[in-house]
Motif scaffolding. Structure first.
Motif, mmCIF file in Angstrom:
data_model
loop_
_atom_site.group_PDB
_atom_site.id
_atom_site.type_symbol
_atom_site.label_atom_id
_atom_site.label_comp_id
_atom_site.label_asym_id
_atom_site.label_seq_id
_atom_site.Cartn_x
_atom_site.Cartn_y
_atom_site.Cartn_z
ATOM 1 N N THR A 189 0.830 -1.205 0.000
ATOM 2 C CA THR A 189 0.000 0.000 0.000
ATOM 3 C C THR A 189 0.863 1.252 0.000
ATOM 4 O OG1 THR A 189 -1.780 -1.156 1.148
ATOM 5 C CG2 THR A 189 -1.789 1.250 1.259
ATOM 6 N N PHE A 190 1.976 1.224 0.767
ATOM 7 C CA PHE A 190 2.888 2.376 0.783
ATOM 8 C C PHE A 190 3.448 2.639 -0.612
ATOM 9 C CE2 PHE A 190 7.300 3.868 0.959
ATOM 10 C CZ PHE A 190 7.127 5.091 1.575
ATOM 11 N N ILE A 191 3.823 1.577 -1.319
ATOM 12 C CA ILE A 191 4.355 1.729 -2.671
ATOM 13 C C ILE A 191 3.309 2.309 -3.600
ATOM 14 C CG2 ILE A 191 5.242 0.474 -4.671
ATOM 15 C CD1 ILE A 191 7.268 0.810 -2.421
ATOM 16 N N LEU A 192 2.067 1.829 -3.468
ATOM 17 C CA LEU A 192 1.001 2.324 -4.337
ATOM 18 C C LEU A 192 0.695 3.799 -4.057
ATOM 19 C CD1 LEU A 192 -1.340 -0.787 -4.250
ATOM 20 C CD2 LEU A 192 -0.095 0.060 -6.231
ATOM 21 N N LEU A 193 0.665 4.177 -2.780
ATOM 22 C CA LEU A 193 0.429 5.580 -2.444
ATOM 23 C C LEU A 193 1.588 6.453 -2.917
ATOM 24 C CD1 LEU A 193 -1.093 5.314 1.140
ATOM 25 C CD2 LEU A 193 -2.266 5.992 -0.955
ATOM 26 N N ALA A 194 2.810 5.939 -2.805
ATOM 27 C CA ALA A 194 3.959 6.680 -3.327
ATOM 28 C C ALA A 194 3.834 6.860 -4.831
ATOM 29 C CB ALA A 194 5.255 5.942 -2.987
ATOM 30 N N GLY A 195 3.335 5.822 -5.514
ATOM 31 C CA GLY A 195 3.122 5.928 -6.957
ATOM 32 C C GLY A 195 2.080 6.970 -7.305
ATOM 33 N N LEU A 196 1.026 7.073 -6.492
ATOM 34 C CA LEU A 196 -0.005 8.082 -6.727
ATOM 35 C C LEU A 196 0.568 9.482 -6.533
ATOM 36 C CD1 LEU A 196 -3.002 7.839 -7.467
ATOM 37 C CD2 LEU A 196 -3.553 8.038 -5.056
ATOM 38 N N THR A 197 1.391 9.655 -5.519
ATOM 39 C CA THR A 197 2.055 10.950 -5.301
ATOM 40 C C THR A 197 2.998 11.267 -6.452
ATOM 41 O OG1 THR A 197 1.927 10.629 -2.903
ATOM 42 C CG2 THR A 197 3.485 12.272 -3.708
ATOM 43 N N ALA A 198 3.756 10.269 -6.916
ATOM 44 C CA ALA A 198 4.667 10.482 -8.037
ATOM 45 C C ALA A 198 3.909 10.854 -9.303
ATOM 46 C CB ALA A 198 5.494 9.213 -8.274
ATOM 47 N N LEU A 199 2.739 10.248 -9.502
ATOM 48 C CA LEU A 199 1.906 10.605 -10.657
ATOM 49 C C LEU A 199 1.484 12.069 -10.579
ATOM 50 C CD1 LEU A 199 0.235 9.839 -13.172
ATOM 51 C CD2 LEU A 199 -1.562 9.062 -11.623
ATOM 52 N N PHE A 200 1.102 12.500 -9.383
ATOM 53 C CA PHE A 200 0.698 13.896 -9.188
ATOM 54 C C PHE A 200 1.854 14.835 -9.514
ATOM 55 C CE2 PHE A 200 -0.315 17.645 -6.604
ATOM 56 C CZ PHE A 200 -1.656 17.828 -6.918
ATOM 57 N N VAL A 201 3.055 14.491 -9.028
ATOM 58 C CA VAL A 201 4.241 15.309 -9.287
ATOM 59 C C VAL A 201 4.581 15.289 -10.780
ATOM 60 C CG1 VAL A 201 6.704 15.564 -8.812
ATOM 61 C CG2 VAL A 201 5.137 15.012 -6.958
ATOM 62 N N GLY A 202 4.458 14.123 -11.419
ATOM 63 C CA GLY A 202 4.748 14.019 -12.852
ATOM 64 C C GLY A 202 3.830 14.876 -13.689
ATOM 65 N N ILE A 203 2.565 14.924 -13.326
ATOM 66 C CA ILE A 203 1.626 15.790 -14.055
ATOM 67 C C ILE A 203 2.015 17.246 -13.850
ATOM 68 C CG2 ILE A 203 -0.775 16.555 -14.173
ATOM 69 C CD1 ILE A 203 -1.601 13.696 -13.466
ATOM 70 N N GLY A 204 2.434 17.597 -12.622
ATOM 71 C CA GLY A 204 2.907 18.955 -12.374
ATOM 72 C C GLY A 204 4.107 19.297 -13.226
ATOM 73 N N TYR A 205 5.008 18.324 -13.443
ATOM 74 C CA TYR A 205 6.178 18.558 -14.288
ATOM 75 C C TYR A 205 5.761 18.784 -15.737
ATOM 76 C CZ TYR A 205 10.623 17.824 -16.651
ATOM 77 O OH TYR A 205 11.740 17.983 -17.437
ATOM 78 N N MET A 206 4.801 18.001 -16.232
ATOM 79 C CA MET A 206 4.334 18.165 -17.600
ATOM 80 C C MET A 206 3.675 19.518 -17.809
ATOM 81 S SD MET A 206 2.800 14.423 -18.676
ATOM 82 C CE MET A 206 2.488 15.029 -20.349
ATOM 83 N N LEU A 207 3.032 20.023 -16.762
ATOM 84 C CA LEU A 207 2.348 21.305 -16.886
ATOM 85 C C LEU A 207 3.293 22.488 -16.727
ATOM 86 C CD1 LEU A 207 -0.915 20.616 -14.811
ATOM 87 C CD2 LEU A 207 -0.693 20.787 -17.288
#
Length: 304
Positions: free
Chosen positions: A4-22
């Protein structure tokens, strides 16, 4: 918990990645700070937000003494303090638990559930929700709902900003379209991975808490049947909270069935009846509408 920790970290990384694309590295930094703040917010106060979102009303022992005593007794069997009890005025039968810890937990049930089920089936549902509290799933689900909702908002913002993206290093038209489609899709997949395994675990623990897997199995069958033709408008408007309910409250108007955060109800029932060691028994008769066993003696259903 590690998964679950890995999955939540992945969700946070996705959020950061979208911020980078924007917005490039600056956008990634801002997204990371927002994600950290939202995780803190979800830990501290998401229970109140979810309860207000679904217009949940607190229940006192005087208003529903039998229901209150049932929850109190099941919580004691589970080794938990009595959670706050809420009722949601919604025809679609369902229930959820929330709160960052067993000491700050709440259980909310819909009026449709109280109208549809007998005492044993309600006990099965409550026991399932108490299992989520005991496993501390409620905090994880609240953080997931918060981040998934934020990803949806961020991708919509990216799509709105695509017109000036080419000049500012943003995603551009194609990138904006990809963000709008793939961002929420990825968030839904992470939610699904977190929630499905935890539903099976909560079913098994809930069966042990209430004492009979058949009670929860019967309630799941009634919940699945009872949602047919009943659209939960609040859940449809806030799909990021769908994984918190005992069964998926969404009507499947979009891709909800394909990316459901809940495992198939038939499989959940089969696992419960395997625990019981006997085939599924037919559901017991539901109480008459308007004559709720949960109301104070001599009173009609206060939730109707």
């Amino acid at each position: 918990m590690f998964r679950t920790f890995i999955l939540l970290a992945g969700l946070t990384a996705l959020f950061v990645g979208i911020g980078y694309m924007l917005g490039g590295s600056g956008g990634a930094t801002i997204a990371f700070l927002i994600a950290a703040g939202m995780n803190l917010f979800a830990w501290w106060g998401s229970d109140g937000v979810v309860l207000r979102m679904h217009n949940a009303q607190p229940v006192t022992p005087a208003e529903a003494p039998q229901l209150y005593r049932m929850v109190e007794g099941l919580a004691a069997r589970a080794g938990l303090p009595m959670p706050a009890l809420y009722v949601i005025h919604e025809d679609q039968p369902n229930a959820f638990a929330t709160g960052r810890s067993p000491e700050r937990a709440a259980v909310a049930v819909n009026t449709g559930l109280l109208d549809l089920m007998n005492e044993q089936e309600v006990a099965g549902v409550i026991a399932h929700e108490l299992a989520h509290i005991k496993h501390r799933d409620t905090l994880i689900m609240a953080v997931t709902a918060t981040l998934a909702g934020a990803i949806g908002f961020l991708t919509q913002f990216g799509m709105m900003a695509h017109g000036r993206g080419d000049q500012r290093g943003g995603p551009g038209l194609i990138g904006g379209l990809l963000l709008m489609i793939l961002g929420p899709l990825a968030a839904a997949l992470v939610q699904m991975a977190i929630s499905r395994a935890r539903e099976y675990e909560a079913d098994a623990e809930g069966a042990r808490i209430c004492g009979d897997p058949a009670w929860l199995a019967s309630s799941l069958a009634k919940l699945e049947q009872g949602k047919i033709g009943r659209v939960n408008q609040t859940a449809e408007a806030n799909p990021a909270s769908a994984h918190m309910f005992i069964i998926n409250p969404l009507s499947g108007l979009r891709l909800d069935r394909l990316f459901s955060t809940h495992p198939p109800t038939e499989e959940r029932i089969a696992r419960l009846m395997a625990m019981a060691g006997r085939p599924m028994a037919p559901p017991l008769p539901a109480p008459r509408r308007g004559a709720s066993p949960w109301a104070a003696p001599g009173k009609r259903n206060p939730w109707a």
